[in-house]
Scaffold this motif. Sequence first.
Motif, PDB file in Angstrom:
ATOM      1  N   PRO A   1      55.970  50.303  52.807  1.00 40.58           N
ATOM      2  CA  PRO A   1      56.456  50.684  51.480  1.00 40.58           C
ATOM      3  C   PRO A   1      56.249  49.552  50.483  1.00 40.58           C
ATOM      4  O   PRO A   1      56.311  48.372  50.824  1.00 40.58           O
ATOM      5  N   VAL A   2      55.994  49.932  49.234  1.00 37.08           N
ATOM      6  CA  VAL A   2      55.748  48.954  48.175  1.00 37.08           C
ATOM      7  C   VAL A   2      57.040  48.570  47.458  1.00 37.08           C
ATOM      8  O   VAL A   2      57.278  47.401  47.170  1.00 37.08           O
ATOM      9  N   LEU A   3      57.883  49.557  47.193  1.00 43.28           N
ATOM     10  CA  LEU A   3      59.110  49.306  46.433  1.00 43.28           C
ATOM     11  C   LEU A   3      60.239  48.917  47.384  1.00 43.28           C
ATOM     12  O   LEU A   3      61.202  49.655  47.599  1.00 43.28           O
ATOM     13  N   THR A   4      60.122  47.742  47.951  1.00 43.54           N
ATOM     14  CA  THR A   4      61.064  47.317  48.989  1.00 43.54           C
ATOM     15  C   THR A   4      62.399  46.848  48.429  1.00 43.54           C
ATOM     16  O   THR A   4      63.416  46.955  49.095  1.00 43.54           O
ATOM     17  N   GLU A   5      62.419  46.345  47.216  1.00 44.51           N
ATOM     18  CA  GLU A   5      63.645  45.803  46.634  1.00 44.51           C
ATOM     19  C   GLU A   5      64.083  46.686  45.481  1.00 44.51           C
ATOM     20  O   GLU A   5      63.377  46.810  44.469  1.00 44.51           O
ATOM     21  N   PRO A   6      65.238  47.343  45.579  1.00 51.37           N
ATOM     22  CA  PRO A   6      65.657  48.261  44.517  1.00 51.37           C
ATOM     23  C   PRO A   6      65.970  47.527  43.221  1.00 51.37           C
ATOM     24  O   PRO A   6      66.441  46.386  43.210  1.00 51.37           O
ATOM     25  N   GLY A   7      65.681  48.205  42.109  1.00 52.16           N
ATOM     26  CA  GLY A   7      66.031  47.694  40.796  1.00 52.16           C
ATOM     27  C   GLY A   7      65.147  46.586  40.284  1.00 52.16           C
ATOM     28  O   GLY A   7      65.477  45.942  39.284  1.00 52.16           O
ATOM     29  N   VAL A   8      63.994  46.362  40.912  1.00 52.14           N
ATOM     30  CA  VAL A   8      63.132  45.243  40.550  1.00 52.14           C
ATOM     31  C   VAL A   8      61.759  45.757  40.126  1.00 52.14           C
ATOM     32  O   VAL A   8      61.111  46.499  40.869  1.00 52.14           O
ATOM     33  N   VAL A   9      61.325  45.360  38.929  1.00 50.25           N
ATOM     34  CA  VAL A   9      59.951  45.584  38.493  1.00 50.25           C
ATOM     35  C   VAL A   9      59.175  44.311  38.810  1.00 50.25           C
ATOM     36  O   VAL A   9      59.444  43.260  38.250  1.00 50.25           O
ATOM     37  N   ASP A  10      58.240  44.414  39.737  1.00 47.98           N
ATOM     38  CA  ASP A  10      57.466  43.239  40.171  1.00 47.98           C
ATOM     39  C   ASP A  10      55.987  43.590  40.108  1.00 47.98           C
ATOM     40  O   ASP A  10      55.443  44.213  41.012  1.00 47.98           O
ATOM     41  N   ASN A  11      55.337  43.180  39.034  1.00 54.59           N
ATOM     42  CA  ASN A  11      53.923  43.514  38.862  1.00 54.59           C
ATOM     43  C   ASN A  11      52.998  42.612  39.654  1.00 54.59           C
ATOM     44  O   ASN A  11      51.776  42.769  39.594  1.00 54.59           O
ATOM     45  N   ASP A  12      53.564  41.679  40.410  1.00 55.73           N
ATOM     46  CA  ASP A  12      52.759  40.821  41.280  1.00 55.73           C
ATOM     47  C   ASP A  12      52.924  41.188  42.745  1.00 55.73           C
ATOM     48  O   ASP A  12      52.432  40.470  43.622  1.00 55.73           O
ATOM     49  N   ARG A  13      53.605  42.281  43.013  1.00 56.72           N
ATOM     50  CA  ARG A  13      53.827  42.671  44.412  1.00 56.72           C
ATOM     51  C   ARG A  13      52.501  43.055  45.060  1.00 56.72           C
ATOM     52  O   ARG A  13      51.541  43.442  44.385  1.00 56.72           O
ATOM     53  N   VAL A  14      52.453  42.952  46.380  1.00 54.53           N
ATOM     54  CA  VAL A  14      51.279  43.370  47.141  1.00 54.53           C
ATOM     55  C   VAL A  14      51.202  44.895  47.090  1.00 54.53           C
ATOM     56  O   VAL A  14      52.154  45.592  47.469  1.00 54.53           O
ATOM     57  N   ALA A  15      50.067  45.404  46.611  1.00 53.33           N
ATOM     58  CA  ALA A  15      49.950  46.846  46.409  1.00 53.33           C
ATOM     59  C   ALA A  15      49.810  47.618  47.714  1.00 53.33           C
ATOM     60  O   ALA A  15      50.201  48.793  47.791  1.00 53.33           O
ATOM     61  N   HIS A  16      49.244  46.981  48.747  1.00 55.19           N
ATOM     62  CA  HIS A  16      48.987  47.688  50.010  1.00 55.19           C
ATOM     63  C   HIS A  16      49.439  46.825  51.185  1.00 55.19           C
ATOM     64  O   HIS A  16      48.622  46.260  51.915  1.00 55.19           O
ATOM     65  N   PRO A  17      50.742  46.720  51.405  1.00 61.00           N
ATOM     66  CA  PRO A  17      51.233  45.860  52.483  1.00 61.00           C
ATOM     67  C   PRO A  17      51.065  46.487  53.863  1.00 61.00           C
ATOM     68  O   PRO A  17      51.235  47.699  54.041  1.00 61.00           O
ATOM     69  N   GLY A  18      50.715  45.657  54.830  1.00 54.89           N
ATOM     70  CA  GLY A  18      50.706  46.086  56.226  1.00 54.89           C
ATOM     71  C   GLY A  18      49.767  47.226  56.545  1.00 54.89           C
ATOM     72  O   GLY A  18      50.142  48.165  57.260  1.00 54.89           O
ATOM     73  N   VAL A  19      48.527  47.171  56.054  1.00 51.61           N
ATOM     74  CA  VAL A  19      47.573  48.253  56.285  1.00 51.61           C
ATOM     75  C   VAL A  19      47.158  48.299  57.755  1.00 51.61           C
ATOM     76  O   VAL A  19      46.764  47.285  58.341  1.00 51.61           O
ATOM     77  N   THR A  20      47.243  49.479  58.353  1.00 50.75           N
ATOM     78  CA  THR A  20      46.777  49.694  59.719  1.00 50.75           C
ATOM     79  C   THR A  20      46.025  51.020  59.782  1.00 50.75           C
ATOM     80  O   THR A  20      46.349  51.960  59.032  1.00 50.75           O
ATOM     81  N   PRO A  21      45.018  51.144  60.645  1.00 51.78           N
ATOM     82  CA  PRO A  21      44.332  52.436  60.798  1.00 51.78           C
ATOM     83  C   PRO A  21      45.318  53.518  61.238  1.00 51.78           C
ATOM     84  O   PRO A  21      46.304  53.242  61.938  1.00 51.78           O
ATOM     85  N   TYR A  22      45.038  54.744  60.848  1.00 51.82           N
ATOM     86  CA  TYR A  22      45.980  55.837  61.093  1.00 51.82           C
ATOM     87  C   TYR A  22      45.211  57.126  61.352  1.00 51.82           C
ATOM     88  O   TYR A  22      44.189  57.385  60.705  1.00 51.82           O
ATOM     89  N   ARG A  23      45.715  57.920  62.287  1.00 52.50           N
ATOM     90  CA  ARG A  23      45.130  59.233  62.543  1.00 52.50           C
ATOM     91  C   ARG A  23      46.053  60.289  61.946  1.00 52.50           C
ATOM     92  O   ARG A  23      47.158  60.515  62.447  1.00 52.50           O
ATOM     93  N   PRO A  24      45.623  60.958  60.871  1.00 54.07           N
ATOM     94  CA  PRO A  24      46.512  61.915  60.210  1.00 54.07           C
ATOM     95  C   PRO A  24      46.731  63.163  61.048  1.00 54.07           C
ATOM     96  O   PRO A  24      45.887  63.551  61.859  1.00 54.07           O
ATOM     97  N   THR A  25      47.865  63.794  60.818  1.00 49.58           N
ATOM     98  CA  THR A  25      48.161  65.056  61.479  1.00 49.58           C
ATOM     99  C   THR A  25      47.394  66.185  60.788  1.00 49.58           C
ATOM    100  O   THR A  25      46.873  66.038  59.678  1.00 49.58           O
TER     101      THR A  25
END
Length: 292
Positions: A191-215
């Motif tokens: 998830p990107v919005l990890t901290e509630p109530g905070v606007v952070d334009n320097d946050r990592v846009a794609h944290p913890g990317v891993t390959p995934y097999r969709p259903t």
Amino acid sequence: MTSAVGARYDDDLPRIVDALRAGGLAAEAVAWDADSPGWDGFDLAVIRSTWDYSERLDEFLAWADRTAGATLLCNPAPVVRWNSDKRYLLELAERGVPVVPTRFVEPGDRCEEADVDQAGGVVVKPAVSAGARDTARYEPGRSADAVRHARTLLDQGRTVMVQPYLRRVEEGERALVFLGGAFSHAIRKGPVLTEPGVVDNDRVAHPGVTPYRPTGEELAAARAALAAVPEPGPLLFARVDLALDDAGRPVVMELELIEPNLFLQSDPQALGRLAEAVTEAVAGVAGPTIGP
């Protein structure tokens, strides 16, 4: 095409250019706002890391229209215009696509606490943005903070989106990538919005990317979203971002058709698929010169 920021941070761009050249095409990375690039000298222009477009939207859309008049632009200018404003989610919902329920508040309208009152909390963001800029989530009971955020955006003349915060997004967002109209690969990210109530334009846009097999249900939701795009024919590239609602059903968070990160390094075949899709797109155009 790229941009000043894209040229610095787009790790895929040199790999794409190399793959196209290895396939016998004359490929060049060009900034979309470069002085006199001569787009009519390219047979195909592929939008990639034009990551400043949302901050210069009118200029970018005018550029897309001009470029589409000079060469084959992918994705097409009408798709770029349609996808640049997230009010497209309303059209997807009207066409039966499962999307995150979204309320839009327009400049000049009042935003009150009733507009941001959701049992599980809300997400507030502008309708034109990229990389979760100027976006925050608010816990239940913090409606006044959410209203202040929304009113700040409205005072800037920006349309505001209010969405319920989907708690199961903490299990990971899904991003399904389509190349040449066909499903290619998918990833799951944190998830990107990890901290509630905070606007952070320097946050990592794609944290913890891993390959995934969709259903199968996730693939069906993604394909339904793409089928609802008001432009005939397959798109050169597309990314459909999904999350699970409280019942565990996939819903579309965003449909990324302009300059999405395609996570090419998450699948060993992805780069080849993109190069093949580009080659096929230019096959009917005289002269193999490509500008990504």
